[in-house]
Each structure stands twice: as C-alpha cells, then as structure tokens.
Design a protein around this motif. Structure first.
Motif, mmCIF file in Angstrom:
data_model
loop_
_atom_site.group_PDB
_atom_site.id
_atom_site.type_symbol
_atom_site.label_atom_id
_atom_site.label_comp_id
_atom_site.label_asym_id
_atom_site.label_seq_id
_atom_site.Cartn_x
_atom_site.Cartn_y
_atom_site.Cartn_z
ATOM 1 N N GLU A 1 -13.195 1.230 -2.928
ATOM 2 C CA GLU A 1 -12.026 0.119 -3.417
ATOM 3 C C GLU A 1 -10.414 0.747 -3.285
ATOM 4 O O GLU A 1 -9.746 -0.481 -3.031
ATOM 5 C CB GLU A 1 -12.052 -0.607 -5.006
ATOM 6 N N GLY A 2 -10.388 1.915 -2.978
ATOM 7 C CA GLY A 2 -8.930 2.660 -3.343
ATOM 8 C C GLY A 2 -8.787 4.138 -2.919
ATOM 9 O O GLY A 2 -10.573 4.134 -2.311
ATOM 10 N N ALA B 1 -8.466 5.425 2.123
ATOM 11 C CA ALA B 1 -9.413 4.578 1.368
ATOM 12 C C ALA B 1 -10.474 4.252 2.750
ATOM 13 O O ALA B 1 -10.018 2.823 3.471
ATOM 14 C CB ALA B 1 -9.500 3.563 1.160
ATOM 15 N N ARG C 1 2.498 1.862 -3.457
ATOM 16 C CA ARG C 1 1.270 3.068 -4.458
ATOM 17 C C ARG C 1 1.221 4.096 -3.561
ATOM 18 O O ARG C 1 1.053 4.413 -4.765
ATOM 19 C CB ARG C 1 0.037 2.100 -4.111
ATOM 20 N N ARG D 1 0.805 -1.060 0.057
ATOM 21 C CA ARG D 1 -0.122 0.072 0.318
ATOM 22 C C ARG D 1 0.810 1.035 0.444
ATOM 23 O O ARG D 1 0.564 2.524 -0.440
ATOM 24 C CB ARG D 1 -0.617 -0.090 1.425
#
Length: 315
Positions: A149-150, A144, A40, A37
């Motif tokens: 979802e994100g 989130a 990302r 995470r």
C-alpha cells in the motif's frame, strides 16, 4: 579525464552522511514523476529533520521525459554544484538518464561529493558518477513494491541508515525471493557495482566501469526471459564480465518463474560459466520492501551465510 578504469591515485569517495538541518533536493533526470507521491516522500525526509527543495524542472514533462535533456541536465548539475545541497534524490526512474549521464559536471562531483539516491534507470547515473567522478551513490528509493500500500518500514529504515549513519550495511538474502535459488557457495570481497540489468547493459562501453575484481549487482523488472538472455549474452561475449569476484542477485520481478525454462535457469546458465560465488535473493530492486546499497563501496559477499556486507571506507 581519468576514469575508474585506469590507474589513479585518487580514492573512490564516500559522501558524508546527512545530519538534521541539511538540505536535499529532488531532481527528475528520467521520466515525469507522480507529484503527489514525491510530495509524500518529501514529508518523510522532513520528518528526519532535513530541509527539502526541488529542481526548477522537477515536475516538467517533455513527451516521456521529465523535461528536455538540457533541462534535466541543468537541474542535476545545479544540485551537484550547490554547496547547500547535501544529497540529491531522484524523483523516479523510467527512461532518459542515459541521455545525459556522460555530460555531468564531474569536477563538481569530485570537489564536493554528495549522495545521489535512486535506482532502476538511475543506474546509468550511478555508473557514470563512479567511473568518471569516483563517487559512491545509493541504490535505493522510497519504493513500494508489488502489493504494498505504501513504502514499507523496512525500506524507509534502510534508506535512513544508508543516508544518515556511518554503519556498515548488512543485507540478508530472503529465501522467498526467486533468485535465492541461484546462490552457490564461497565468500569474496570486491567493490559493489551494478544495478538494473537493462540499464547496466545500455551503459556498457561508455558509462560502465571496468568490472574486474568487483562484485556485480543485478536486478530486473518486467522483462521477458529472452531479453534477459540477450543482455547477459552481450555482457559476457563483450567480455565485460571477465575477472568478476562475485555476483549479487537482487529482485527479478514480473517474470513467470513456473516455466520449464525460466529466467532463473537462464541466469544460472550465464553465471555458472563465470565460476565465481553467487548470492541471490537479495532485497534490492523492484520487489517487495527493497532496501538500499552503496554502489561503488567495498563489500563482502558471503554465500554461506547469505549476507552482503557493504563497508563505508573510501578506498
């Protein structure tokens, strides 16, 4: 060391906004992060034109902490002292920031102010940096919320605006947030201080600045209503809430709101006796699509229009 609690000629400083090419660093002052995470989120920052690196112990684990106290403190102080690092992103919250918040290199903070970005357990760091370093931080993250979802476009846009522009931040109350029911009336101006209720309460007496004349920000997650009652009772009876200008209420998540005497009723009991304007329903915290706020900046709370406007000036 002089603190925000005492008369001082030193301004509360707003760190400069980031520019493409600036370096940011991820550190983990609390619980161990999810590496994938974090990576990302690092890609989002690279997409803004920023250079990204990581503290030496950013992905360490020591029981429920992201490394020992000394390791986590060393990473945070290294980032505060490094002139190339222009902002510090925390990898997440959890537990543990409170163990090191009083030991930061506040001289480095004052010498080269830079934004610390995070919320939840990071509230302790924001409060301590404001009280002892008189530097504004960003209550926000690539977070989130429930059912998402994100990270939402709204969350990303708000964090980009807080970090990379000089525009005032205008946050609109959301009627669908349960805490919107707490909104009263009136308009006040004051320095915005606060964050996660449980963490803020743990900071009382040593990291929490004097709140007289300020707008108190409160948000919470995953607490039983009785715990909120205890925390609010402690803050009131210890007189930490004396002299507040107003109260900004963010997202209270993972509570049962359909109870006959819910957390909303408990909050209303505690807030009504303060006799100050209250604005609820603000998308700040652990809920859906949270936005970002500047902790320590001067803000205007307008309960009539449902807006919290946060300025950029150093005062």
């Amino acid at each position: 060391m002089e603190s925000l609690d005492h008369a001082t000629t030193d301004q509360v400083l707003t760190p400069p906004p980031l520019r493409p090419g600036d370096k940011i660093r991820f550190v983990s002052p609390a619980s161990p992060p999810d590496r994938d995470r974090v990576l990302r989120h690092a890609e989002i920052l690279r997409g803004w034109g920023l250079r990204v690196d990581f503290g030496e112990h950013a992905f360490h684990k020591h029981h429920y902490l992201a490394g020992t106290d000394e390791e986590r403190l060393a990473d945070l102080d290294a980032a505060l002292r490094d002139p190339e690092v222009r902002a510090i992103f925390t990898t997440g919250g959890g537990k543990g920031s409170y163990r090191i918040a009083d030991r930061l290199d506040f001289a480095a903070v004052r010498r080269d102010p830079k934004f610390l970005i995070g919320f939840s357990d990071i509230t302790t760091l924001h409060l301590s940096l404001l009280r002892h370093g008189r530097v504004i931080g960003i209550h926000g993250a690539f977070f989130a919320g429930p059912g998402e979802e994100g990270v939402s476009a709204e969350t990303v846009s708000a964090l980009h605006g807080a970090l990379m522009t000089t525009e005032d931040i205008v946050i609109q109350s959301r009627p669908e947030e349960p805490t919107a029911a707490l909104t009263t009336s009136g308009r006040v101006t004051g320095r915005l201080i606060g964050g996660h209720l449980e963490t803020l309460t743990a900071a009382a007496g040593w990291a929490l600045p004097n709140l007289s004349g300020t707008i108190l920000l409160l948000e919470a997650n995953g607490r039983y209503r009785g715990q909120v009652d205890r925390q609010m009772t402690m803050l009131r009876k210890a007189r930490h809430l004396d002299g507040l200008a107003g109260v900004a209420i963010g997202q209270f998540t993972d509570f049962e709101f359909d109870l006959r005497f819910s957390v909303i009723d408990i909050l209303r009991e505690h807030l009504n006796v303060l006799g100050v304007p209250v604005l609820g329903g603000l998308p700040l915290g652990h809920g859906r699509s949270p936005v970002s706020a500047l902790i320590g900046a001067v803000a205007e709370l307008d309960a009539e229009t449902g807006t919290l406007t946060i300025g950029r000036g150093s005062i």
